[in-house]
Scaffold this motif. Structure first.
Motif, PDB file in Angstrom:
ATOM      1  N   CYS A   1      38.762  34.086  38.575  1.00  0.00           N
ATOM      2  CA  CYS A   1      37.417  33.844  37.894  1.00  0.00           C
ATOM      3  C   CYS A   1      37.720  34.577  36.529  1.00  0.00           C
ATOM      4  O   CYS A   1      37.659  35.763  36.720  1.00  0.00           O
TER       5      CYS A   1
ATOM      6  N   ASP B   1      26.965  41.844  37.090  1.00  0.00           N
ATOM      7  CA  ASP B   1      28.324  42.165  37.698  1.00  0.00           C
ATOM      8  C   ASP B   1      28.577  40.953  38.868  1.00  0.00           C
ATOM      9  O   ASP B   1      27.831  40.441  39.321  1.00  0.00           O
ATOM     10  N   ARG B   2      29.823  40.960  38.969  1.00  0.00           N
ATOM     11  CA  ARG B   2      30.581  40.306  39.938  1.00  0.00           C
ATOM     12  C   ARG B   2      31.639  40.879  40.544  1.00  0.00           C
ATOM     13  O   ARG B   2      32.411  41.596  39.908  1.00  0.00           O
ATOM     14  N   ASN B   3      31.858  40.881  41.868  1.00  0.00           N
ATOM     15  CA  ASN B   3      33.234  41.241  42.539  1.00  0.00           C
ATOM     16  C   ASN B   3      34.298  40.962  41.770  1.00  0.00           C
ATOM     17  O   ASN B   3      34.449  39.882  41.457  1.00  0.00           O
ATOM     18  N   PRO B   4      35.409  41.513  41.549  1.00  0.00           N
ATOM     19  CA  PRO B   4      36.651  41.244  40.829  1.00  0.00           C
ATOM     20  C   PRO B   4      37.305  40.183  41.531  1.00  0.00           C
ATOM     21  O   PRO B   4      37.171  40.034  42.897  1.00  0.00           O
ATOM     22  N   ASP B   5      37.544  39.216  40.869  1.00  0.00           N
ATOM     23  CA  ASP B   5      38.478  38.002  41.340  1.00  0.00           C
ATOM     24  C   ASP B   5      39.283  37.486  40.246  1.00  0.00           C
ATOM     25  O   ASP B   5      39.316  37.048  39.291  1.00  0.00           O
ATOM     26  N   SER B   6      40.648  37.463  40.535  1.00  0.00           N
ATOM     27  CA  SER B   6      41.653  37.006  39.544  1.00  0.00           C
ATOM     28  C   SER B   6      41.650  35.580  39.231  1.00  0.00           C
ATOM     29  O   SER B   6      42.047  35.107  38.139  1.00  0.00           O
TER      30      SER B   6
END
Length: 188
Positions: free
Chosen positions: A70, A63-68
């Protein structure tokens, strides 16, 4: 994620001589351990999860932190999890994890994570690639991918890592005159 109850006797160790990080704890009367090494020559991070006395269940995903800015795409297949990303007006990247386990069964959940049931040991090889090189992130990861079809022998992986690590370790010494407290980290 591991399917066990509350944790106690939690202990973290970092062995500079071997370049190994170790986490151990007890849950539901059983002793669990997690070992980590960053292998310089293979350009991979290895992780090993095991329980001395009882098969366990684990859920493994990326997973990855949410980022609009990316865009992400997850892929799962037997033995390999991957997360591909593209940052708008930026680089592309891949995070990839090969996995092996001793005994038990595996299945994928609705989120693309692998759930490994009733195993005694799991070994992960974690890899990253980016588009800053002359190859795609996937190609960069493929070059470092291990060719093991069965569970790699952890002792052999660790011995190889330690041999390579020792060529870079030991050029400096530091001693702090502090009293050592022999208590688990959760009781200090």
């Amino acid at each position: 994620d591991f399917s066990h109850g509350p944790v106690h006797g939690y202990r973290r160790e970092l062995n500079f001589a071997s370049g190994e990080a170790l986490v151990s704890y007890t849950s539901d009367r059983y002793r669990y351990s997690r070992q980590y090494v960053a292998h310089l020559e293979k350009d991979l991070i290895f992780a090993r999860f095991c329980c001395e006395d009882e098969p366990f269940t684990a859920r493994i995903g990326l997973d990855r932190n949410p980022d609009s800015l990316c865009r992400l795409e997850w892929n799962s297949k037997e033995g390999l999890l991957s997360l591909d990303g593209r940052i708008d007006k930026g680089i592309e990247f891949r995070l990839e994890t090969q996995y092996w386990f001793d005994g038990g069964t595996s299945r994928f959940d609705a989120n693309g994570c692998v759930v490994i049931d009733k195993t005694r040991e799991i070994v992960l090889a974690i890899n990253t690639g980016t588009s800053v090189c002359s190859v795609t992130p996937e190609q960069e990861c493929t070059e470092s991918r291990l060719k093991f079809l069965e569970l790699p022998n952890w002792d052999d992986l660790l011995a190889d890592h330690v041999e390579k690590h020792r060529t870079h370790y030991g050029g400096m010494s530091l001693e702090l005159p502090l009293k050592e407290i022999d208590l688990p980290t959760d009781r200090r």
